[in-house]
Design an enzyme around this catalytic site. Structure first.
Site, PDB file in Angstrom:
ATOM      1  N   ASP A   1       0.810  -1.224   0.000  1.00  0.00           N
ATOM      2  CA  ASP A   1       0.000   0.000   0.000  1.00  0.00           C
ATOM      3  C   ASP A   1       0.838   1.266   0.000  1.00  0.00           C
ATOM      4  OD1 ASP A   1      -1.712  -2.126   0.552  1.00  0.00           O
ATOM      5  OD2 ASP A   1      -2.925  -1.022   1.995  1.00  0.00           O
TER       6      ASP A   1
ATOM      7  N   CYS B   1      -4.767  -5.305  -3.138  1.00  0.00           N
ATOM      8  CA  CYS B   1      -3.709  -6.300  -3.044  1.00  0.00           C
ATOM      9  C   CYS B   1      -3.988  -7.629  -3.729  1.00  0.00           C
ATOM     10  CB  CYS B   1      -3.332  -6.535  -1.587  1.00  0.00           C
ATOM     11  SG  CYS B   1      -4.685  -6.967  -0.501  1.00  0.00           S
TER      12      CYS B   1
END
Length: 574
Positions: free
Chosen positions: A50, A88
């Site tokens: 992230d 993700c």
């Protein structure tokens, strides 16, 4: 305190690499000899979570990243790397397979949160075409010892054949003597959840509390914290104290991550091995903040990447070619001297004989249980084109996990109070434009949509045509209803089971007993063990092998997305 934090997160690892002449940088790998008979390099691949390019070496003046800055000075900075999704699991599915997630049924976030119609049942595993293999498995087949420490999230299950060791205790130390190894490491200190304040986490974020607490402990131990007044607030966020504090926390988490990178480099250096390893560092998608994570804007897709070659090739240089995450599998295979298979959808970015693409592509689909969306993006060096197939769905989706972010809370609060600017309020508005086009040089924040501007009609048409072609080329499954896609992969809602391998013995040319293994399931990968004890690892079956008389063979198989087969076994007669 930092060491305690890393131990708490089970991420303190030793990345010791040995034995190998490492391929130089941005040239043809074949020309540089890795595949031409020289010792194969060990490779360390660090993928943190992230994070957009909030790194000093990538031009961020606020970031405190001395270790990564040093790696960048000794390596090549890739400044136009883009993930195939802004979240993700789909991104990692594309990374590990070298296939766009929408071409293998892994585009939704997540397969495990799919709610089966008319029931409380949840989850499935995507079933890629039978030829598709995770690139570390291809490295195993070529003799590499592969370890993962420790996130997977591939959406195709966790096939036991991909890694020799997989988990928080996975270590290169267990490799056979002299074997090259590939080590992949993840770190959650920059994950979205590391921005959550532990004292106010809702039920959706409870599973992430250990990471939130670990990050808070690490930030509190820093000698110097980022000042909220120093950060830059993008125009699509309200400029409030809470927002500034959250962005400052992100920078502090980056500082912790950088220290972790330094620990890995220190281990290598102290062992005298740093100069015998290829080190690659990147992130799995952009920032964990709203309008970044889960989006198709550069804030969600643009990631920094560094490749450090031990001979110093390209040290301190910048590479601005367009790179997609699906390019990393063929690139890593080539560095290991393994010919990339024909079905991979990416290219070896280090081979200058392969042309640079005009566009890279990305996808956005379902998030969590109920937020259904479908958008696709084509990005050139200068423009971003986004097509929203469901414009009546707001860009904002009700995702309780994301509500733990202070920025999200501020945006919702100010929306209710009527205080958001028109740009900020557009995050919640419907309908969205069916098409978006941004001049990335003039408008890096992607806030001025040019799709309706006649002056850019040719640019829009060119990008739209490129996107159409890409969707056809990869057989994008996004337009198929998820329940129909799942039915095609798991007929009748039942997960297929891999057929257990047959064991055939025969006498080889040297008079020795040989074993051949075969599963009737097309595309199945097969593992085996000899005289297995409690800690015996599964070897990957590649070709018939010799066995001594009296040995006991155990074998099982897995096709990605299927159930593992039962274990079959036999004792070789004396």
């Amino acid at each position: 305190m930092l060491a305690m934090l890393i131990e708490f997160r089970k991420r303190l690892i030793v990345l010791l690499l040995a034995l190998g002449v490492v391929a130089p940088g941005c040239q043809s790998v074949e020309q540089d000899g890795v595949a031409g008979g020289k010792s194969r390099p060990n490779i360390v691949f660090m993928v943190v979570e992230d994070l957009s390019p909030r790194i000093g070496a990538f031009g961020d003046p606020i970031a405190v990243t001395p270790n990564l800055d040093q790696v960048a000075g000794e390596g090549v900075r890739f400044i136009k790397v883009f993930t195939s999704a802004g979240v993700c699991a789909p991104s990692r599915a594309a990374l590990i397979t070298g296939m766009h997630q929408a071409s293998i049924g892994a585009q939704n976030m997540r397969t495990s949160s799919f709610v089966w119609p008319g029931s409380n049942r949840r989850g499935y595993e995507a079933v890629p075409p039978p030829e598709v293999k995770a690139f570390p498995e291809l490295m195993r087949a070529a003799g590499y010892f592969t370890i993962n420490n420790s996130k997977t999230d591939y959406q195709i299950g966790n096939p036991f054949t991909v890694w020799d060791e997989n988990g928080p205790d996975a270590t290169w130390k267990d490799r056979p003597s002299g074997a090259p190894f590939f080590a992949m490491y993840s770190l959650q200190l920059t994950h979205e959840s590391a921005l959550f304040l532990p004292g106010s986490v809702n039920t959706a974020g409870e599973t992430s509390l250990p990471n939130s607490r670990a990050a808070e402990a690490g930030r509190n131990a820093l000698a110097k914290r980022t000042r909220p007044e120093d950060v830059v607030v993008p125009p699509y966020y309200p400029d409030t104290r809470a927002v500034r504090e959250e962005i400052a926390r992100q920078y502090d988490n980056v500082q912790l991550m950088d220290a972790w990178v330094g620990e890995q480099l220190k281990e290598l250096r102290q062992a005298g091995l740093l100069e015998n390893t290829i080190v690659i560092w990147t992130t799995d998608h952009g920032d964990g903040l709203p309008r970044a994570k889960r989006s198709l804007y550069d804030s969600g897709l643009s990631v920094p990447m560094i490749i450090r070659f031990p001979d110093g090739h390209g040290a301190g240089t910048v590479d601005d070619q367009l790179v997609s995450f699906v390019d990393l599998a063929p690139t890593l295979l080539s560095l290991a001297g393994v010919d990339p298979p024909h079905w991979l959808q990416g290219r070896n970015i280090l081979d200058r004989k392969t042309p640079e693409p005009g566009y890279v592509f990305a996808a956005r689909d379902r998030f969590d249980e109920v937020y259904i969306d479908r958008s696709r993006a084509a990005r050139s060096k200068d423009f971003k084109y986004i097509r929203n197939d469901l414009p009546d769905v707001p860009f904002y989706g009700d995702i309780p996990y994301r509500d733990n972010l202070a920025t999200m809370q501020e945006m919702r609060r100010q929306l209710g109070e009527g205080k958001l600017s028109p740009l900020q309020a557009s995050y919640f508005a419907t309908p969205r434009p069916a098409e978006e086009l941004y001049d990335l040089n003039a408008d890096p924040d992607e806030i001025n949509n040019l799709a309706g501007d006649a002056r850019y009609a040719d640019e829009k048409l060119k990008a739209r045509s490129a996107l159409d072609k890409w969707q056809a080329d990869v057989a994008d499954l996004g337009a198929m209803a998820e329940r129909d896609m799942v039915e095609r992969m798991w007929p009748g809602g039942v997960q297929p089971e891999t057929a257990a391998p047959f064991i055939r013995t025969f006498t080889g040319a040297n008079g020795k007993t040989m074993v051949e293994l075969h599963s009737l399931t097309g595309g199945a990968s097969i593992g085996y063990r000899l005289n297995a004890g409690p800690r015996t690892l599964w070897s990957l079956y590649v070709r018939p092998f010799e066995v001594p008389a009296g040995a006991r063979i155990e074998t099982k198989a897995i096709r990605y997305g299927y159930k593992e087969s039962a274990v079959s076994g036999v004792v070789i007669p004396p």
